[in-house]
Motif scaffolding. Sequence first.
Motif, PDB file in Angstrom:
ATOM      1  N   LEU A  55      66.454  23.072 -30.457  1.00 33.84           N
ATOM      2  CA  LEU A  55      67.082  22.133 -29.522  1.00 33.84           C
ATOM      3  C   LEU A  55      66.583  22.357 -28.098  1.00 33.84           C
ATOM      4  N   GLY A  56      66.433  23.630 -27.706  1.00 30.05           N
ATOM      5  CA  GLY A  56      65.927  23.936 -26.366  1.00 30.05           C
ATOM      6  C   GLY A  56      64.503  23.460 -26.167  1.00 30.05           C
ATOM      7  N   THR A  57      63.676  23.643 -27.164  1.00 30.38           N
ATOM      8  CA  THR A  57      62.286  23.211 -27.069  1.00 30.38           C
ATOM      9  C   THR A  57      62.185  21.690 -27.059  1.00 30.38           C
ATOM     10  N   THR A  58      62.989  21.032 -27.874  1.00 29.58           N
ATOM     11  CA  THR A  58      63.004  19.572 -27.883  1.00 29.58           C
ATOM     12  C   THR A  58      63.467  19.037 -26.534  1.00 29.58           C
ATOM     13  N   ALA A  59      64.492  19.651 -25.960  1.00 35.40           N
ATOM     14  CA  ALA A  59      64.957  19.244 -24.626  1.00 35.40           C
ATOM     15  C   ALA A  59      63.856  19.451 -23.586  1.00 35.40           C
ATOM     16  N   MET A  60      63.077  20.527 -23.746  1.00 42.03           N
ATOM     17  CA  MET A  60      61.996  20.795 -22.804  1.00 42.03           C
ATOM     18  C   MET A  60      60.980  19.652 -22.798  1.00 42.03           C
ATOM     19  N   LYS A  61      60.716  19.066 -23.947  1.00 50.09           N
ATOM     20  CA  LYS A  61      59.791  17.935 -24.043  1.00 50.09           C
ATOM     21  C   LYS A  61      60.255  16.794 -23.153  1.00 50.09           C
ATOM     22  N   TYR A  62      61.570  16.593 -23.105  1.00 50.58           N
ATOM     23  CA  TYR A  62      62.140  15.488 -22.344  1.00 50.58           C
ATOM     24  C   TYR A  62      62.491  15.848 -20.910  1.00 50.58           C
ATOM     25  N   SER A  63      62.261  17.100 -20.506  1.00 51.15           N
ATOM     26  CA  SER A  63      62.593  17.519 -19.137  1.00 51.15           C
ATOM     27  C   SER A  63      61.565  17.052 -18.111  1.00 51.15           C
TER      28      SER A  63
END
Length: 107
Positions: A15-23
């Motif tokens: 989830l953290g890595t996926t959120a990073m994509k959208y940051s």
Amino acid sequence: MMYLTLSGAILAEILGTTAMKYSDGFSKLWPSLGTALGYLIAFVLLAQTLKTMSVGTAYAIWSGAGTAAIAAIGMVFIGEAVTAAKIIGVLLVIAGVVVLNLGGATH
């Protein structure tokens, strides 16, 4: 219990890595906070896992499962290219995790 905390650590890292994509390079507040929270939870749960599981095995499972899941998410949901090399790479990561886990998952 160690596999439950390890599973939580893997999920939080995904989830953290996926959120990073959208940051957008940490320029968007909510995805950036999601990244930080995801990795904080992931490391706390991974640290708890290491109380009862060897570091090599735990880290191999954590990073391997996270890598395979993120690669799949990228290809299925984010529109990244699906290539034979990527699929073989993911399968090799999974095979490596399995081989390391066969060596024993205890402390």
